[in-house]
Design an enzyme around this catalytic site. Sequence first.
Site: not given
Length: 662
Positions: A108, A110, A112, A131, A217, A281, A305, A399, A402, A417, A422
Amino acid sequence: MTLERLNEIKKLLNEYNYQYYVLDNPTVSDQEYDRLMQELQSIEAKHPEWITADSPSQRVGGEVLDGFQKVTHQRMMLSLGNIFNEDELREFDDRIREVYPQVEYVCELKIDGLAVSLVYAQGQLSYGATRGDGTVGEDITHNVKTIKSIPLSIDYQGDFEVRGEIYMPKKSFEQLNQQRKEAGEPLFANPRNAAAGSVRQLDSRIAAKRGLDAFLYMVPTASEVGCQTHKEALDYIKQLGFKTNPMTRVCANIQEVWQFIMEMTEKRQSLPYEIDGIVIKVNRLDWQERLGYTAKVPKWAIAYKFPAEEVITKLKDIVFTIGRTGQITPNAVLEPVRVAGSTVQRATLHNEDNVVSKDIRVGDYVVIRKAGDVIPEVVRSLKERRDGSEKKFQMIDVCPYCGSPLVRKDNEAAYYCLNEHCDSKKIERIIHFASRDAMNIEGLGEKIIEQFYNLGFVRSIEDIYSLSRHEQEIIDIEGFGRKSMDNLLEAIEKSKGNSMEKLLFGLGIKGIGAKMADNLSKEFKSMDALLNASTAKLLSMRDVGETLVQSLNRFRSQPQSMTLLEHLKAIGLNMTYLKDTSLLQESIFNGKTVCVTGTLELMTRKEIKEYLARLGANVTGSVSKKTDYLICGRDAGSKLEKARELGVTVLSEAQFQEEVNL
C-alpha cells in the site's frame, strides 16, 4: 415538503457524494448538487426535528468546541517499523518466511497524513479519533464529519472500527496556501502539516473549507466479519462505502514487492497526494495474528521509507542556537527551497567538527537533504561553484545570548554555555517541560512561553503552576482573553495528573529521552525510588550505561533539582507511574477479550469501553469463540444468545460494577 422528500434528497446526495469523492466519477452537475443541498437545508430549517447525524447537511461544519476530549482506543494504534533499502526488505521477508514460506504480501502507498480511527455504532458514525500516543487520542468527530469521502452511516449493525489516513490533496494544499498568502498569513510547510492543523481546529467550519480527504486501510476486527485476508478486508470496507487507495497491490513474493516499490518511486511526484513510502503487510489475517507484535510495532508489517530527497540551494549565513542543556548548535540559513514536500529555509550543521570537515562556508551552494524525510541537514558544499566571495566558518567562543565563555567538553564535539542563569537556556527548559511529549500543556507553546518569560510571569518551571497570579494581566494581552486563559489554567491543572514518565522526561535530564523515561518509571514506579536507586541497580537495567547514570547522579546531587521536585510534589504533581497500577494487575479483565451489549444504566457504552481498556481488556464489537466476557445491559439481543451458545461468561452491568468496585 414531506419527510419522504427529505429522505429522497438525502439518498441522492449521499449517492452523489460517494460517486464524486470515493469513486472519483461525478454523475451530476455542481448546480444540480447545490440545488438539492439548498432544498435539503430549507426543509431541515423548517423541521429541525427531522435532522439526523448522517444528513449530508451536517458536513458543512459549524460545530465549535471548547477543547478536544480524550479517547481511549479500543485497541492500540501502533506505528510501523521502518526500512530504507532492498537488503532490509529482504531481511524482513526472511524473518516472515522462516515461519510461513509461502507468504503473500499486500503493498500500500504510505499516505503522508494523519492517522485516524473511525468507530461506528449500529451503522452510525460514533466518533473519529487521532492516534495520539497509540493508547489515547483526541476526539475529532466534528471535523471528520466535514470530510465528504467518509460515510456518516454504513450498512452494518453493531460496533465497527476502521482505520486510515486523513490527508490534504496537493491541489487543496496549493489553494489553501495561496489564500493564506493573499491574507498575509503564515504558509503551511507541507500538506501533512496542513492536514494535521486542519483536523485539530476547534471550529469545524475551518476544516470544512480545507478540502481534506481520507483513505481507509485497516479493519482491526476483519476476521470477525468473515475476512480471511487483508485484501478481503479492503474489499469489504470498499463495499461499505469507504474510500480505499486504488494503487494497492497483492504481491506473490518479495521480488514483486520490490518491483512495486520501484514503480511507485517513479510515480511518486505525479500522484495527486503526498506519500513518503510503501507499507508491506502479510496478507493472511491468521498469519498476522500468529506473527504478533513487539512492544511497539507489528511483526507482520513494515514501512519502506523513500530515500531522502536532495536539492541544491545557497547558504546565506550561519547562526547559532542554544538547547536546554546549554549545547550550542550551528545552523545554516538558506535560500528557501522545496525538499521532500516542504519549504526549507534552515538546516542543522550539527557541530564545529562537521562544518570544518566538510569545509562548509557562508556563500556556498550546498546540497540539502531531509534525514528520514523529516530533519533538514546540509550534506556537502559544492566547492566547484565557488567564486571567491565565500567566508570560512568560525566557531564562536561566547554564548550568543548571555556572553558567557563557551566550553567544549572532553570526548564531545559540542560546545556548551555553562551559565545556569542564561535566559535562553531557561526558556528552552520551560518549553521542553511544557511540550507534548513531556507535560503536554496545551496553550503553552514556544512563543507564549517566551512572551511570558520576558514579561516576568514564568521565569522557571515552578512558575507555570502559579500563573493564576498574573491572570488579569495575561487576559489583557492582545489576542489572549478570558477563554484562552481559562483553557490554559485548565491544561496546567490537568498536567498535574500526568504519569511519572512525562514529568521525568520534562525535567530535561541529559540522556533521559521519552523512551528511557518510560523505562525508568516502569522499573522504579515512583520518583523517590528512582532518586534513591543505587548505581548498581541502575546499571543492571537494559540500555542504561555509565554516561546516563552520571547524568542522573549530577541531577540528584544538585540542591536546586531537589528543591524543584519538592515544590512540584507540594503543589500536587503526580510522582508515580500510572500505566502499571495494581488496578490493572488485579483486574480479571486484564488481557481478556470483552464485548459490551445492550442499554447501560450508569455508564455510556463509550465510558465502559474506555474503562475496560484501562483495565487491560481487549474490547471488541462482536462475540466469537475468542470472547472471554460479555457485559450486558438491558434489551441485549443476538450477542447474548451467541455468548450463551459459545459458553462465554456473561456479566450484568451490576455484576461488572461489583467486580471492579465502581
